[in-house]
Design a protein around this motif. Sequence first.
Motif: not given
Length: 66
Positions: A12-15, A20-21, A31-32, A37-41
């Motif tokens: 989340l620090d990379d977003v 985020l807002r 996590p995806s 290794t990636r974030l997912g929605v």
Amino acid sequence: NTSDPPVAVETLDDVPEHVLRGLPEDVRLFPSAVDKTRLGVWATKSILKGKKFGPFVGDKKKRSQV
């Protein structure tokens, strides 16, 4: 293999804060399920077909840029 370099994991620090807002109320980043290794929605509850989100905040990218 123990000689493999460590894999960078997106957090989340990379977003950017504006991303985020701008997330809809029932959407979170975790996590995806496809690439750990990636974030997912992720949705925290069902989203009805046709639901509109917006306005878009950020820079639009072409598919070839992402």
